[in-house]
Design a protein around this motif. Sequence first.
Motif: not given
Length: 368
Positions: A18-30, A196-201, A258-266
């Motif tokens: 979630f902190l972006g390590i696998s996200g960075t890897k994925a962004a490069g490969k995928e 997201s791989v950006k710290e700001e987002t 049913v709505r039991k949580e806020k949408a976990c959107a970007p």
Amino acid sequence: MNRKEFLRTSGLLLPVSFLGISGTKAAGKETATVTGATGASYLDSPLYKAHAGKLKFRADGTFKIVQFTDIHWVPGNPTSEEAAERMNEVLDAEKPDFVIYTGDIVFAKPAAEGFRKAFEPVISRNIPFAATLGNHDDEHDMTRREIYTFISEMPGNLTGTVEGITGVTNFILPVNSSDGSKEAFLLYGFDSLAYSVKEETKGYDWIKPDQIDWYRKSSAALTAKNGGKPLPALAFFHIPVPEYNQAASDENTLLIGVRKEKACAPFVNSGLFTAMLEAGDVMGTFVGHDHVNDYVAKWKGLLLGYGRFTGGKTVYHDVPGGNGARVFELMEGKRSFKSWIRLKDNKVISSIHYPADFVKGGDTNPFG
């Protein structure tokens, strides 16, 4: 229990991925690096043509879809069998023409075993299916591209990809007319990526501009092919767009389910919703991701909806009534559809007819 509470109590709040390590890897490969078919040329691609004749309306003018989402299969975990039980029960009751899996299909390695188990109910019944990947699917021992290659060999699989744009599971599946002579309905699949791989987002990723451009061009080409009239369509992906929260927070929105949580959107709105409004083909978008939501809400002319959590007790899951699936019934030649949720013991809830059930007094039906 919602997503945040689950992550906190399970000790998984802000994991490495979630902190972006696998996200960075994925962004490069995928992110595809080969310039490929986009827009009108995508419709001429061998993969689109190979899938274009696989789906069609029944003789009575109907076409039924089942959406499974967030199965989170853990190989060797007996609680995952609850997902299989529900999928089998739903498929036996509904007998759909097509099944769409909207991400987070597996939740542990070996991922290949998890995918085999999750797809076995449809493969054993010879039902065509496709999948859009979620943020957890490639966190184990397979990349997104490896997952796509693996499932491409499965019987009945119609999952597509578009070389040259971000992500892997981007595709269009036409549903042909009952006589097979032309495209009559469109099913769009988008890869909503992972983190997201950006710290700001920091948080979840968003569908990228090149994916949206591919959609715009493809939609325009299909509209032109249909004499300038947009074909009716639905879109499927895993992570909801920010408009889900706008719709749910508006006191004038009719929200069913049913709505039991806020949408976990970007945090970033990249404009997919706007592109769909302008194109005029997509009637509704359907996602997964948030396990305790299954609602639909009309927002500015589009229906924003969730599937029903299908998984077992391998993740947070306390949606009232337990796991199940969303079902759609399309009608040939009409810009409308029916949908409902099917639960355990064949219980049916939250039946809707769109757009008829969402037209207020004085409203103009945007779909005619």
